[in-house]
Each structure stands twice: as structure tokens, then as C-alpha cells.
Design an enzyme around this catalytic site. Structure first.
Site, PDB file in Angstrom:
ATOM      1  N   ASP A  28     -18.292  34.540  69.712  1.00  0.00           N
ATOM      2  CA  ASP A  28     -19.389  33.831  70.375  1.00  0.00           C
ATOM      3  C   ASP A  28     -20.361  33.262  69.334  1.00  0.00           C
ATOM      4  O   ASP A  28     -20.853  32.144  69.470  1.00  0.00           O
ATOM      5  CB  ASP A  28     -20.109  34.787  71.332  1.00  0.00           C
ATOM      6  CG  ASP A  28     -19.110  35.515  72.215  1.00  0.00           C
ATOM      7  OD1 ASP A  28     -18.383  34.833  72.943  1.00  0.00           O
ATOM      8  OD2 ASP A  28     -19.017  36.760  72.133  1.00  0.00           O
TER       9      ASP A  28
ATOM     10  N   HIS B 270     -20.139  40.319  75.712  1.00  0.00           N
ATOM     11  CA  HIS B 270     -19.100  39.292  75.532  1.00  0.00           C
ATOM     12  C   HIS B 270     -18.586  38.927  76.934  1.00  0.00           C
ATOM     13  O   HIS B 270     -17.522  39.372  77.362  1.00  0.00           O
ATOM     14  CB  HIS B 270     -17.970  39.793  74.636  1.00  0.00           C
ATOM     15  CG  HIS B 270     -16.842  38.804  74.565  1.00  0.00           C
ATOM     16  ND1 HIS B 270     -16.959  37.578  73.950  1.00  0.00           N
ATOM     17  CD2 HIS B 270     -15.587  38.831  75.069  1.00  0.00           C
ATOM     18  CE1 HIS B 270     -15.834  36.911  74.072  1.00  0.00           C
ATOM     19  NE2 HIS B 270     -14.979  37.640  74.759  1.00  0.00           N
TER      20      HIS B 270
HETATM   21  P1  NAX Z   1      -2.224  40.027  74.800  1.00  0.00           P
HETATM   22  O1  NAX Z   1      -1.997  40.282  76.251  1.00  0.00           O
HETATM   23  O2  NAX Z   1      -1.412  39.004  74.078  1.00  0.00           O
HETATM   24  O3  NAX Z   1      -2.021  41.409  74.008  1.00  0.00           O
HETATM   25  C1  NAX Z   1      -2.572  42.601  74.448  1.00  0.00           C
HETATM   26  C2  NAX Z   1      -1.650  43.693  73.993  1.00  0.00           C
HETATM   27  O4  NAX Z   1      -2.273  44.940  74.274  1.00  0.00           O
HETATM   28  C3  NAX Z   1      -0.301  43.694  74.725  1.00  0.00           C
HETATM   29  O5  NAX Z   1       0.748  43.621  73.760  1.00  0.00           O
HETATM   30  C4  NAX Z   1      -0.302  45.000  75.496  1.00  0.00           C
HETATM   31  O6  NAX Z   1       0.973  45.577  75.573  1.00  0.00           O
HETATM   32  C5  NAX Z   1      -1.258  45.832  74.638  1.00  0.00           C
HETATM   33  N1  NAX Z   1      -1.840  46.980  75.328  1.00  0.00           N
HETATM   34  C6  NAX Z   1      -2.218  47.090  76.637  1.00  0.00           C
HETATM   35  N2  NAX Z   1      -2.647  48.324  76.881  1.00  0.00           N
HETATM   36  C7  NAX Z   1      -2.584  48.999  75.715  1.00  0.00           C
HETATM   37  C8  NAX Z   1      -2.876  50.333  75.351  1.00  0.00           C
HETATM   38  N3  NAX Z   1      -3.328  51.215  76.237  1.00  0.00           N
HETATM   39  N4  NAX Z   1      -2.683  50.708  74.063  1.00  0.00           N
HETATM   40  C9  NAX Z   1      -2.191  49.838  73.159  1.00  0.00           C
HETATM   41  N5  NAX Z   1      -1.873  48.555  73.456  1.00  0.00           N
HETATM   42  C10 NAX Z   1      -2.071  48.153  74.720  1.00  0.00           C
HETATM   43  O7  NAX Z   1      -3.769  39.750  74.639  1.00  0.00           O
HETATM   44  P2  NAX Z   1      -4.573  39.138  73.400  1.00  0.00           P
HETATM   45  O8  NAX Z   1      -4.646  37.674  73.562  1.00  0.00           O
HETATM   46  O9  NAX Z   1      -4.051  39.705  72.148  1.00  0.00           O
HETATM   47  O10 NAX Z   1      -6.037  39.706  73.723  1.00  0.00           O
HETATM   48  C11 NAX Z   1      -6.312  41.092  73.605  1.00  0.00           C
HETATM   49  C12 NAX Z   1      -7.665  41.419  74.196  1.00  0.00           C
HETATM   50  O11 NAX Z   1      -8.689  40.740  73.500  1.00  0.00           O
HETATM   51  C13 NAX Z   1      -7.808  41.025  75.659  1.00  0.00           C
HETATM   52  O12 NAX Z   1      -8.450  42.074  76.346  1.00  0.00           O
HETATM   53  C14 NAX Z   1      -8.718  39.819  75.582  1.00  0.00           C
HETATM   54  O13 NAX Z   1      -9.435  39.632  76.769  1.00  0.00           O
HETATM   55  C15 NAX Z   1      -9.608  40.217  74.447  1.00  0.00           C
HETATM   56  N6  NAX Z   1     -10.389  39.168  73.810  1.00  0.00           N
HETATM   57  C16 NAX Z   1     -11.598  39.506  73.327  1.00  0.00           C
HETATM   58  C17 NAX Z   1     -12.386  38.600  72.673  1.00  0.00           C
HETATM   59  C18 NAX Z   1     -13.725  38.991  72.151  1.00  0.00           C
HETATM   60  O14 NAX Z   1     -14.416  38.106  71.652  1.00  0.00           O
HETATM   61  N7  NAX Z   1     -14.168  40.234  72.231  1.00  0.00           N
HETATM   62  C19 NAX Z   1     -11.977  37.185  72.513  1.00  0.00           C
HETATM   63  C20 NAX Z   1     -10.507  36.980  72.690  1.00  0.00           C
HETATM   64  C21 NAX Z   1      -9.873  37.818  73.747  1.00  0.00           C
HETATM   65  O15 NAX Z   1     -10.115  37.216  74.989  1.00  0.00           O
END
Ligand code: NAX
Length: 325
Positions: free
Chosen positions: A157, A185
Site C-alpha cells: 500500500d 490492509h
Molecule cells: P495463492 O493462492 O497463489 O497461494 C497461497 C498458498 O497458500 C497456496 O499454495 C495454499 O496452498 C497455501 N496455504 C493455504 N493454507 C495454508 C496453510 N495453512 N499453511 C501453509 N500454506 C497454506 O495466493 P498468493 O497470491 O500467493 O497470496 C497469498 C496471500 O497473500 C493471500 O492471502 C493474499 O490475499 C495475500 N496478499 C496480501 C497482500 C498484502 O499486502 N498484505 C497483497 C497481496 C496478496 O493479496
């Protein structure tokens, strides 16, 4: 070379991880002379995909990559680590409300908070997985790791805000400083253009279009994640990974004299934020590597209204998960 720094990354088979793992393994984050051991955490269903990511990491032959551990157990992933990047969480599905997402992801961070007790004494925990502020709150409250070692990422952000102000003023990104993003966020965050500076002067002296600042700029930052999803069909990944690198660097390196950075950390009451909330605040890293909140920034009545909206949002999120704290 010194002993490896041990870094756990959850969600290691996901999109953001795919953009950050190779940069960390190459020495870009902790230095070319600091070997790094990566503990990659995933859910059982994603372990096969994770093994493919591991093959690619090996195939890069990075001199700084000391080793890889692949696991679906948080206790294994967090054993002896110095940094935890908690990126993994369940994404928001169609028709899902924010409160539903919070309830689904909350229990993950209860277990991970407890497992963090196995980490090194100096561990730093960075939560990226959404809703990151409240996930961080849950992990912190379920762990014996001191509260000041936890933070949630507001850096994307901050970077989005800086890019917009630089573009509007036709000046380089480096001209923009003191870019504070208050609160959560979420799309109620408040990117504070009133305290931002451009070339050391108040941003509002260089950008005098108040309507653009109040209406367009704030909404553009708040809705940028949704705009990326709409255009790309996938959520921000490379820019989020880049922001996570910036976030970690900001926690390690002393902050330049004329600047501050934004991260969500455990409030001690500054700016009237309830103690214990994970709230986006202006921070500085001291020479000894600890952080302090920059106090005394002024908020106009208009800005205070925005601030109160996001403060109330985080209070509501805390109430939704109160049984997990
Ligand atoms: P993806 O869906 O590509 O990857 C997430 C991964 O997490 C998957 O491979 C899934 O199997 C794994 N996962 C789920 N539960 C888990 C657990 N209990 N233990 C270990 N792994 C687990 O998402 P991606 O694009 O990589 O985004 C990841 C996260 O970042 C999402 O929650 C997304 O909303 C968040 N974000 C946060 C941002 C921020 O500024 N704070 C910005 C970008 C993003 O939106």
C-alpha cells in the site's frame, strides 16, 4: 560464509512465494555473503506442486542457498528459524464476506502462532496472508514470541501510494518520503497524503489538486488490489513479493534520517489506537535494529475521520475472532 539464516515461508507453492523465493535464495534479501536455508510450508494437497518449486530452486544453483526443507507441518517449518514470512492463507471465494474469510483463516494462525514457539530467540514474523492484520493478531496472541517481533504487511500500500504521488507530481519515486498508510490492509486503509513529503516539502504544496488527493488518490490506493485482479485475472503477486522484500529490509536497516515507513505492528496506544491491535503505523528502525513509532504526526479533521473508519474496522475484526485470542 557465516551460518545460514533460516527463513520459513508459508504458502510456498503459491503465487507470491513464486516471486519471492528465488530472490531470497539468490542472496538479494539477506546479502550475497549470507547463506540462507529455506523452510517451505504448504498444505498436504500442495506438496507436489511445492516439490516442483524446490526443483527449480535447486536448478538455479544459487551459491547462497544452503538448503531446503519441504513440509506440511508448521512445527517443522518453524523450528529454529530467524524469519517467518506467513504468506499462505485461504483466498476469498465468490460471495464470501470479509468476516467469513477471517473465520476461515483464523484457526490457521492459532496453530502457526503456537508452532512459532519453536523458532529462534530473535525470530521476526511477517504476516502477508489476508486478512493480514487480524491473522497477525491471532498468531501473536497464540505465541510466546514477544509482540514486538510480529508485523503485518502494509508495504504494498505504501509503495502504491508513493508511485501515484510521484506520477502525479512528475518526480521520481525517491522524491516521495513519509508515506504513511494507516490501519488495515483492506479497502478502508487511509493513505496519508497530508503527511507525505515530496522533495522534503509537504506533498500538498506540490500537488494542489485537493479533490484528486481526497477522492481519486485515496480510492486508487484502496482499490488497487481489486484493479489488478480485474485486469490480470489473478491477485498482485510480484508487487506483493517485492513489498515483502522491502518490508523485511525496512525492519533490518536503520531508516534514513528524513523518512519513515509503514507497517502494521502491535499498538501501544499511540494515536489513540487500542493497545494490542495490529495497526498500520509510521515507523523508524533504530541503529540497533529495533523499531519506534513516529509520534506527533498531525491529522486534519477530514483525515481523522478516515483514520477512525479503519480503526473501527480493525476493532470489528478483533471482535469476530475474540475466541481465538
Ligand atoms: P495463492 O493462492 O497463489 O497461494 C497461497 C498458498 O497458500 C497456496 O499454495 C495454499 O496452498 C497455501 N496455504 C493455504 N493454507 C495454508 C496453510 N495453512 N499453511 C501453509 N500454506 C497454506 O495466493 P498468493 O497470491 O500467493 O497470496 C497469498 C496471500 O497473500 C493471500 O492471502 C493474499 O490475499 C495475500 N496478499 C496480501 C497482500 C498484502 O499486502 N498484505 C497483497 C497481496 C496478496 O493479496
Amino acid at each position: 560464509m557465516s551460518n545460514p539464516i533460516r527463513v520459513a515461508i508459508s504458502g510456498a507453492a503459491g503465487q507470491i512465494a513464486y516471486s519471492i523465493l528465488f530472490r531470497i535464495a539468490s542472496g538479494q534479501l539477506f546479502g550475497k555473503d549470507r547463506p540462507v536455508h529455506l523452510n517451505l510450508l504448504e498444505i498436504p494437497q500442495a506438496m507436489n506442486a511445492l516439490s516442483g518449486v524446490a526443483m527449480e530452486l535447486e536448478d538455479c544453483a544459487f551459491p547462497t542457498l544452503a538448503g531446503l526443507t519441504l513440509t506440511d507441518q508448521a512445527e517443522v517449518a518453524f523450528d529454529g528459524i530467524h524469519w517467518a514470512l506467513l504468506i499462505g492463507s485461504r483466498p476469498r471465494g465468490p460471495g464470501m464476506e470479509r468476516a467469513d474469510l477471517i473465520r476461515i483463516n483464523g484457526p490457521i494462525f492459532v496453530g502457526q502462532g503456537k508452532a512459532l514457539n519453536r523458532s529462534a530467540d530473535d525470530v521476526r514474523v511477517v504476516v502477508v496472508g489476508n486478512p493480514c492484520n487480524t491473522n497477525c493478531l491471532i498468531a501473536m496472541n497464540n505465541s510466546d514470541v514477544p509482540n514486538d517481533r510480529f508485523s503485518a504487511m502494509m508495504r504494498l500500500d505504501q509503495n502504491r501510494s508513493k508511485a501515484l504521488l510521484a506520477g502525479k507530481s512528475h518526480l521520481p519515486i525517491t522524491a516521495v518520503s513519509h508515506m504513511v498508510v494507516w490501519g488495515n490492509h483492506s479497502n478502508r486503509q487511509y493513505p496519508d497524503f497530508e503527511n507525505a513529503r515530496i522533495n522534503g516539502r509537504p506533498a500538498t504544496e506540490l500537488i494542489t489538486d485537493t479533490a484528486w488527493l481526497r477522492e481519486s488518490f485515496v480510492a486508487l490506493v484502496q482499490e488497487r488490489g481489486a484493479a489488478v485482479i480485474k485486469a490480470r485475472g489473478l491477485s498482485s503477486a510480484a508487487s506483493a513479493a517485492n513489498a515483502a522484500m522491502d518490508h523485511v529490509t525496512a525492519l533490518i536497516e536503520p531508516t534514513a534520517d528524513n523518512d519513515c515507513f509503514s507497517a502494521a505492528v502491535c499498538s501501544h496506544g499511540a494515536y489513540g489506537v487500542d493497545a494490542g491491535l495490529i495497526f498500520g503505523l509510521p515507523l523508524r528502525t533504530r541503529a540497533n535494529g529495533t523499531q519506534e513509532v513516529v509520534e506527533g504526526l498531525a491529522l486534519s479533521p477530514w483525515a481523522q475521520e478516515k483514520f477512525n473508519i479503519v480503526l473501527n474496522e480493525l476493532r470489528t475484526e478483533r471482535d469476530v475472532v475474540k475466541d481465538l485470542l
